[in-house]
Design a protein around this motif. Structure first.
Motif, PDB file in Angstrom:
ATOM      1  N   PHE A 385      -2.025   5.715  43.466  1.00  0.00           N
ATOM      2  CA  PHE A 385      -3.066   5.016  42.970  1.00  0.00           C
ATOM      3  C   PHE A 385      -2.712   4.252  43.051  1.00  0.00           C
ATOM      4  O   PHE A 385      -4.463   3.495  43.360  1.00  0.00           O
ATOM      5  CB  PHE A 385      -2.260   5.251  41.467  1.00  0.00           C
ATOM      6  CG  PHE A 385      -2.955   6.835  41.075  1.00  0.00           C
ATOM      7  CD1 PHE A 385      -2.412   7.777  41.527  1.00  0.00           C
ATOM      8  CD2 PHE A 385      -2.529   7.398  39.319  1.00  0.00           C
ATOM      9  CE1 PHE A 385      -2.365   9.410  41.098  1.00  0.00           C
ATOM     10  CE2 PHE A 385      -2.505   8.421  39.565  1.00  0.00           C
ATOM     11  CZ  PHE A 385      -2.687   9.283  40.243  1.00  0.00           C
ATOM     12  N   MET A 388      -6.224   2.459  45.496  1.00  0.00           N
ATOM     13  CA  MET A 388      -7.915   2.953  45.012  1.00  0.00           C
ATOM     14  C   MET A 388      -8.565   2.104  43.952  1.00  0.00           C
ATOM     15  O   MET A 388      -9.781   2.516  44.169  1.00  0.00           O
ATOM     16  CB  MET A 388      -7.277   4.532  43.951  1.00  0.00           C
ATOM     17  CG  MET A 388      -7.092   5.456  44.869  1.00  0.00           C
ATOM     18  SD  MET A 388      -7.645   6.209  45.703  1.00  0.00           S
ATOM     19  CE  MET A 388      -5.963   6.284  46.953  1.00  0.00           C
ATOM     20  N   THR A 407      -6.960   5.596  35.433  1.00  0.00           N
ATOM     21  CA  THR A 407      -5.534   5.728  36.518  1.00  0.00           C
ATOM     22  C   THR A 407      -4.328   5.413  35.036  1.00  0.00           C
ATOM     23  O   THR A 407      -4.757   4.879  34.438  1.00  0.00           O
ATOM     24  CB  THR A 407      -4.986   4.819  37.012  1.00  0.00           C
ATOM     25  OG1 THR A 407      -4.649   3.706  37.318  1.00  0.00           O
ATOM     26  CG2 THR A 407      -5.800   4.579  38.149  1.00  0.00           C
ATOM     27  N   ILE A 426      -7.643  12.204  47.322  1.00  0.00           N
ATOM     28  CA  ILE A 426      -7.627  11.388  46.341  1.00  0.00           C
ATOM     29  C   ILE A 426      -8.742  10.701  47.174  1.00  0.00           C
ATOM     30  O   ILE A 426      -9.337  10.376  45.561  1.00  0.00           O
ATOM     31  CB  ILE A 426      -6.435  10.517  46.081  1.00  0.00           C
ATOM     32  CG1 ILE A 426      -5.481  11.798  45.115  1.00  0.00           C
ATOM     33  CG2 ILE A 426      -7.187   9.609  44.968  1.00  0.00           C
ATOM     34  CD1 ILE A 426      -4.451  10.923  44.702  1.00  0.00           C
ATOM     35  N   ILE A 430     -12.422  10.640  44.758  1.00  0.00           N
ATOM     36  CA  ILE A 430     -13.166   9.087  44.597  1.00  0.00           C
ATOM     37  C   ILE A 430     -14.340   8.588  45.086  1.00  0.00           C
ATOM     38  O   ILE A 430     -15.501   8.613  44.144  1.00  0.00           O
ATOM     39  CB  ILE A 430     -11.836   8.411  44.195  1.00  0.00           C
ATOM     40  CG1 ILE A 430     -10.841   8.710  43.797  1.00  0.00           C
ATOM     41  CG2 ILE A 430     -12.235   6.456  43.912  1.00  0.00           C
ATOM     42  CD1 ILE A 430      -9.876   7.517  43.694  1.00  0.00           C
ATOM     43  N   LEU A 457      -8.406   8.123  36.898  1.00  0.00           N
ATOM     44  CA  LEU A 457      -7.393   9.474  37.764  1.00  0.00           C
ATOM     45  C   LEU A 457      -5.963   9.301  37.054  1.00  0.00           C
ATOM     46  O   LEU A 457      -5.666   8.209  37.076  1.00  0.00           O
ATOM     47  CB  LEU A 457      -7.656   8.237  38.816  1.00  0.00           C
ATOM     48  CG  LEU A 457      -6.211   8.850  39.994  1.00  0.00           C
ATOM     49  CD1 LEU A 457      -6.586  10.360  40.897  1.00  0.00           C
ATOM     50  CD2 LEU A 457      -5.759   7.616  41.362  1.00  0.00           C
ATOM     51  N   ILE A 468      -2.803  16.570  39.474  1.00  0.00           N
ATOM     52  CA  ILE A 468      -3.556  15.206  39.732  1.00  0.00           C
ATOM     53  C   ILE A 468      -5.553  15.773  39.262  1.00  0.00           C
ATOM     54  O   ILE A 468      -5.543  16.667  39.985  1.00  0.00           O
ATOM     55  CB  ILE A 468      -3.341  15.018  40.688  1.00  0.00           C
ATOM     56  CG1 ILE A 468      -1.725  13.822  41.068  1.00  0.00           C
ATOM     57  CG2 ILE A 468      -4.124  13.670  41.006  1.00  0.00           C
ATOM     58  CD1 ILE A 468      -1.674  13.910  42.685  1.00  0.00           C
ATOM     59  N   VAL A 470      -8.954  13.729  38.947  1.00  0.00           N
ATOM     60  CA  VAL A 470     -10.514  13.665  39.255  1.00  0.00           C
ATOM     61  C   VAL A 470     -11.221  14.206  38.365  1.00  0.00           C
ATOM     62  O   VAL A 470     -12.006  14.808  38.905  1.00  0.00           O
ATOM     63  CB  VAL A 470     -10.118  13.104  40.773  1.00  0.00           C
ATOM     64  CG1 VAL A 470     -12.331  12.319  40.754  1.00  0.00           C
ATOM     65  CG2 VAL A 470      -9.442  12.993  41.584  1.00  0.00           C
TER      66      VAL A 470
END
Length: 713
Positions: A385, A388, A407, A426, A430, A457, A468, A470
């Protein structure tokens, strides 16, 4: 490995942690949390990176970190306000600092033009000038106006009683490593009330002047309740090898007690440790190399318990290959334990009480060992994470959009093998959310939304898996456009009747893209299909939920580990299969009144007022059915991300823990099969992919085989 190389590797590992802490602190500041503690934490992160880099001669990294540190020092001192634009600049600086660390590791070089521009902007904001290398020019007059200075001896400036006397003589390395006496004086001023003077006795005439040799000596007197030898030493933590330091306690203060019998003095401990790593005896203070806090055996202050004893949390760094080897051996232990139990049963010894107790104890001990070893590999998804925010900033700048990343669940733990392979999917998701999901600021305002879009996220544990998500608050999936593009590219026939979910899943088709032109971000159609393949390779699945005008949510469901699972061993014809225990709701034997035909071949089962599809596992995997029909054998009610289903098997053998072996790596991918395992009798059993069976059942029911690329697992 050379001891210095080992220390260097440890430094870079600590750098990664410090950079993550730096970015997290800057993001808190960007959110309005610019209190003293947060600012100090950010400053310490940059200071620690700079201190360690100086020890290894990483001059470019030291110079940039020094400019960054100078700006943060202005914020700490209250002379510079952490305005939004300033924090954004610092975030850019943290990215450049990370690039310098990557370059120092041997990675790609730093864009010098960009780094120089950011350094110049930092210096401008801090109100200092920079030299040709981008570092702040060192002033000749080191002492700020706020400090009290004169030429009298330090003992004449302040009373002797209750004051600590500090004398430090800079060495050439102090300035080569981008440190200066001014900041040291400022730091001491934070410790207590300070009076200082400059000893100019070391100055020489112009004919003997050497610009690389410092000549000034600084004498300081500190007074206050918080002044201790430890607090003073902390100021000089990163320059103790770059200057000669003398600390004299106040008159009348008790002297340090000598070491007890059998206890080593600190200098003796240092000498012994250096000898153990092959570095020879401890160097003298004047030539001592800087050892940053990140590399010290015991980091940070020790927290004192109520009883006064220090509580120290000790950790060790272990090569990942050793942990992998340990995992493999524990897996073999599980298999051998199952084989032993099988042999005992076959020999008829299971009825013996002592043997049965011993087997039970062995099984429990094996499970405890396995759980403990798996916990070693469990790591929070925070490491993924934290990569990102920079990605979001770069993509937002490239697309001209305003984006805020939120997040949640960073502490959710998952096996390291899963974490290592999460970054790519991921990242794609994103980028897709920003480029395709979020609208431009003017379009958002016209739709009654805030100009800044939000990408969320999150991670959480659910039903023995990690989920997970998004999501974005953009315009959602334009299904008409997706359908028209799919028709134009021959992915579906023009007269195909598709549900909203089936249209959404079209974006997973290889080569599919809704971008009008190819750019650095998208347009080549190699994003979402990569995501799907990556998730499938992890034994996971991905689903989409989208509402026009409100946004989209992509949900990835993955196993917590790729090593072991608890499963129900079942029999289907002549084959032995394993069904993951976390998807099984219950087992039952349906009655004829509870079964309903659906279509020419389909059957549904009525369970407490709901109808779920009935799947005969044997024909679903291409095997001949036993002929008993839905009423024969045992039915397992299973639940997955795709909903409820009823699986018909011939018999249940029992529950056991199995070691997962990749079928795709050793053979090829088989629809409806997730992996394989080795049973106690040495036979290979297939592990069912419940989601794959349900997806195949849906495709056969809707008659849309063209969607197999989107729904097959």
């Amino acid at each position: 490995m050379d001891p210095m190389e080992a220390i260097r590797a440890t430094f870079f590992q600590e750098c990664d942690e410090l950079l993550a802490d730096l970015e997290a602190g800057l993001l808190r500041m960007q959110g309005g949390d610019a209190d003293g503690e947060t600012v100090n934490a950010v400053f310490r992160a940059v200071h620690s990176v700079k201190g360690g880099a100086g020890a290894f001669g990483l001059d470019d990294l030291v110079r940039f970190a020094h400019v960054f540190e100078t700006t943060l020092d202005e914020v700490r001192a209250g002379r510079l306000t952490a305005e939004p634009a300033t924090v954004v600049l610092m975030l850019r600086a943290s990215d450049i600092l990370a690039d310098h660390v990557t370059a120092a590791k041997g990675g790609p070089g730093v864009d010098e033009a960009t780094a120089g521009a950011v350094a110049d902007e930092l210096a401008r904001v801090a109100g200092v000038s920079t030299g040709p290398a981008g570092e702040p020019e060192v002033e000749i007059a080191f002492v700020p106006a706020a400090l009290s200075l004169d030429a009298s001896p330090v003992t004449d400036v302040v009373p002797a009683l209750g004051s600590w006397a500090v004398k430090f003589t800079p060495l050439p390395a102090l300035y080569r490593n981008a440190n200066d006496a001014l900041r040291l004086l400022r730091e001491m001023e934070r410790v207590g009330e300070m009076k200082a003077r400059i000893d100019e006795s070391g100055l020489v005439g112009i004919e003997d002047f050497d610009p690389e040799l410092p000549r000034l000596i600084f004498e300081v007197a500190l007074t206050g309740p918080n002044v201790t030898e430890g607090a003073i030493a902390e100021v000089f933590e990163f320059v103790e090898g770059d200057c000669v330091l003398e600390i004299t306690p106040p008159a009348g203060a008790p002297e340090a007690a000598p070491p007890a019998d059998g206890e080593e003095a600190p200098d003796d401990v240092l000498a012994r440790l250096m000898a153990e790593v092959g570095a020879g005896p401890a160097p003298t203070p004047a030539a001592e190399a800087v050892v940053p806090e990140a590399l010290s055996p015991e980091r940070g202050p020790q927290a004192a318990s109520s009883s006064g004893e220090a509580l120290v949390q000790t950790t060790i760094r272990v090569d990942l290959e050793r942990v992998d080897r340990l995992i493999d051996l524990v897996g073999e232990l599980v298999i051998n334990q199952a084989m032993l139990a099988q042999r005992v049963v076959e020999a008829g010894l299971a009825r013996n009480g002592a043997v049965a107790v011993g087997l039970d104890d062995l099984e429990q001990l094996t499970r405890q060992i396995q759980d403990s070893v798996m916990a070693i590999r469990a790591q929070p998804v925070k490491s993924v994470f934290q990569r990102m925010p920079r990605l979001v900033r770069e993509v937002a700048a490239a697309t001209g959009k305003q984006v805020r990343l939120v997040t949640d669940g960073e502490g959710t733990e998952v096996d390291k093998t899963v974490i290592e392979r999460l970054s790519e999917p991921i990242t794609h998701m994103i980028r897709n959310a920003i480029d395709h999901g979020l609208e431009r600021p003017d379009a958002r305002r016209a739709a009654g939304k805030a100009g800044e879009g939000t990408v969320r996220l999150s991670a959480q544990h659910r039903s023995g898996r990690i989920v997970i998500e998004v999501s974005d608050d953009g315009a959602g999936i334009n299904r008409e456009r997706v359908r028209s593009i799919a028709v134009s590219r021959g992915l579906i026939p023009a007269d195909a009747l598709l549900s909203d979910d089936e249209i959404d899943n079209l974006i997973f088709a290889p080569g599919f893209s809704t971008a009008d032109a190819v750019s650095d971000i998208s347009g080549r159609g190699v994003g979402m299909d990569v995501v799907k393949r990556s998730i499938q390779a992890l034994g996971g699945r991905i689903t989409i939920s989208s509402r026009p005008g409100e946004g989209s949510t992509f949900t990835m469901s993955l196993p917590l580990t790729l090593a072991v699972l608890d499963g129900m061993v079942v029999t289907v014809g002549d084959h032995t299969l394993v069904v993951p225990i976390n998807v099984i709701v219950e087992s039952l034997q349906p009655k004829a009144a509870e079964l309903r035909p659906l279509g020419p071949q389909g059957t549904v089962l009525s369970v407490r007022g709901s109808h779920v599809p009935m799947i005969d596992v044997a024909p679903a995997l291409g095997w001949s059915s036993g002929g008993e029909g839905p009423l024969g054998g045992v039915t397992l009610l299973v639940e997955s991300e795709l909903g409820l289903a009823a699986l018909r098997v011939d018999a249940i053998q029992g529950q056991r823990q199995v070691v997962i072996k990749s079928l795709e790596q050793n053979y090829r991918q088989v629809e409806g099969v997730a992996a394989a395992t080795i049973l106690g009798d040495g036979r290979v059993a297939l592990i069912l992919d419940v989601d794959g069976l349900i997806a195949a059942r849906r495709r056969s029911a809707t008659g849309n085989p063209v969607l197999s690329f989107a729904q097959a697992s």
